[in-house]
Design a protein around this motif. Structure first.
Motif, short mmCIF file in Angstrom:
data_model
loop_
_atom_site.label_atom_id
_atom_site.label_comp_id
_atom_site.label_asym_id
_atom_site.label_seq_id
_atom_site.Cartn_x
_atom_site.Cartn_y
_atom_site.Cartn_z
N PRO A 1 -2.56 -5.71 -1.75
CA PRO A 1 -2.59 -6.91 -0.91
C PRO A 1 -1.70 -6.74 0.32
O PRO A 1 -0.54 -6.33 0.21
N TYR B 1 -13.26 -0.92 4.01
CA TYR B 1 -12.81 -2.09 4.77
C TYR B 1 -13.27 -1.95 6.22
O TYR B 1 -13.25 -0.87 6.78
N ARG C 1 -4.41 0.76 4.13
CA ARG C 1 -5.40 0.48 3.09
C ARG C 1 -6.79 0.93 3.54
O ARG C 1 -7.55 1.53 2.77
N ARG C 2 -7.14 0.64 4.81
CA ARG C 2 -8.45 1.02 5.34
C ARG C 2 -8.62 2.54 5.36
O ARG C 2 -9.72 3.06 5.18
N GLY D 1 -2.58 -3.09 6.36
CA GLY D 1 -4.03 -3.13 6.31
C GLY D 1 -4.68 -1.84 6.81
O GLY D 1 -5.69 -1.40 6.28
N SER E 1 -8.41 -7.67 7.60
CA SER E 1 -9.13 -8.49 6.63
C SER E 1 -9.48 -7.66 5.40
O SER E 1 -9.31 -6.44 5.39
N VAL E 2 -9.98 -8.34 4.36
CA VAL E 2 -10.43 -7.62 3.16
C VAL E 2 -11.94 -7.52 3.12
O VAL E 2 -12.52 -7.20 2.09
N CYS F 1 0.83 -1.21 0.00
CA CYS F 1 0.00 0.00 0.00
C CYS F 1 0.87 1.26 0.00
O CYS F 1 0.54 2.25 -0.65
N PHE G 1 -6.82 -1.58 -3.57
CA PHE G 1 -6.87 -3.03 -3.42
C PHE G 1 -5.50 -3.66 -3.18
O PHE G 1 -5.27 -4.81 -3.52
#
Length: 317
Positions: A194, A280, A204-205, A201, A285-286, A132, A192
């Protein structure tokens, strides 16, 4: 053949018969927008006007996400398809044309490769454990990606650390600008990416600055969120596009009715920056969801669960 709704409207208005029919439908759509109940004769007149457009290019016209007069185009589409949303939220068909492989839409990989050199290359190499962060640095190498990402980030963070409430409407507009105007190679990589750990994470959120764009102080009912969406031409259109391209099918091996996950992801991105913005649910988690609840839904609990389930338990997505 389908055509641009703005062009189709111009053709219709130049023909006296089509013009009169279209004006009738405009009044019908206006009444629906203002929740005015129509008498039996008026409802029949509205349905007949829709049928009378059978030979008009208006009936088959579509819009493009990146067009200049997108909102006007979408208003025309929903005026012509006046009866489509009666009674339920299944919107049947998307007002958007399937994305064309236009040259200006594609990333210039040669130009990007030239940018990723020298210190930039070593900087990107250091991001190997955080995809990310790497995606963000690649975005920063593109002037447009960097500018539009900075724009929405600055709008969406205003008031986040004080008693002031952020301007959610402007934040949403900034997010739509970013996801519409920046090539998907950048936007998909950022949204998106990974992740293998919670630090990645969490980044990304927070891509869409959820404190402003996603969360309210308390979770509203999902039916309220849907009503807000259906009152907005852009949100209603994005929801129709999402329902068409992310329709789950239990019997299908990939869980997707159209077997096109790229189109589903694009439709998901289209929901960001609308009243039904998803995100998210955690940094580990995704799983994605809307910021709403189905508690206290009364006899509409089943409908509410369906709205929430489009995101929370959608195998296609």
């Amino acid at each position: 053949p389908s055509s641009d709704c703005v062009m189709a409207e111009q053709l219709c208005l130049s023909d006296s018969t089509c013009n009169a029919t279209y004006r009738t439908l405009e009044n019908c759509a206006l009444a629906k927008t203002h929740l005015l109940s129509l008498d039996h004769d008026s409802r029949v007149r509205c349905l007949n006007a829709e049928l009378d457009l059978g030979n008009s290019s208006l009936l088959h016209c579509k819009c493009h996400r990146r067009m200049k007069r997108q909102e006007h185009c979408l208003r025309i589409f929903w005026t012509v398809h006046y009866s489509m949303t009666d009674g339920y939220f299944n919107l049947e068909t998307s007002p958007y044309e399937n994305p064309a492989n236009e040259e200006h839409w594609k990333t210039d990989y040669n130009k990007l490769a030239a940018l990723v050199s020298g210190k930039n290359c070593s900087q990107l190499a250091g991001d190997a454990t955080n995809p990310c962060l790497r995606a963000t640095h690649v975005c920063n190498l593109s002037k447009k990606c960097f500018r539009l990402r900075t724009d929405y980030a600055s709008i969406c963070t205003k008031g986040a650390r004080s008693e002031d409430v952020c301007d959610r409407r402007k934040c949403h507009r900034g997010l739509r600008n970013f996801f519409e105007k920046v090539p998907e190679d950048f936007t998909k990589s950022i949204l998106f990416c990974p992740c293998q750990d919670e630090f990645c994470g969490e980044r990304r959120r927070k891509t869409i600055v959820p404190d402003c764009s996603f969360q309210y102080n308390t979770k509203p009912n999902c039916l309220w969120l849907l009503d807000s969406c259906l009152e907005d031409h852009i949100c209603k259109s994005r929801l129709a596009d999402f329902q068409q391209n992310c329709q789950p099918v239990d019997m299908s091996p990939d869980g997707c009715s159209l077997h096109n996950h790229a189109a589903c992801l694009q439709a998901y991105m289209g929901m960001i920056g609308t009243p039904m913005t998803p995100n998210y649910v955690s940094n580990s988690s995704v799983e994605v969801s809307l910021w709403c609840t189905c508690e206290n839904s009364g006899n509409q609990k089943e409908k509410c669960d369906q709205i929430l389930g489009m995101f929370e338990s959608n195998k296609c997505l």
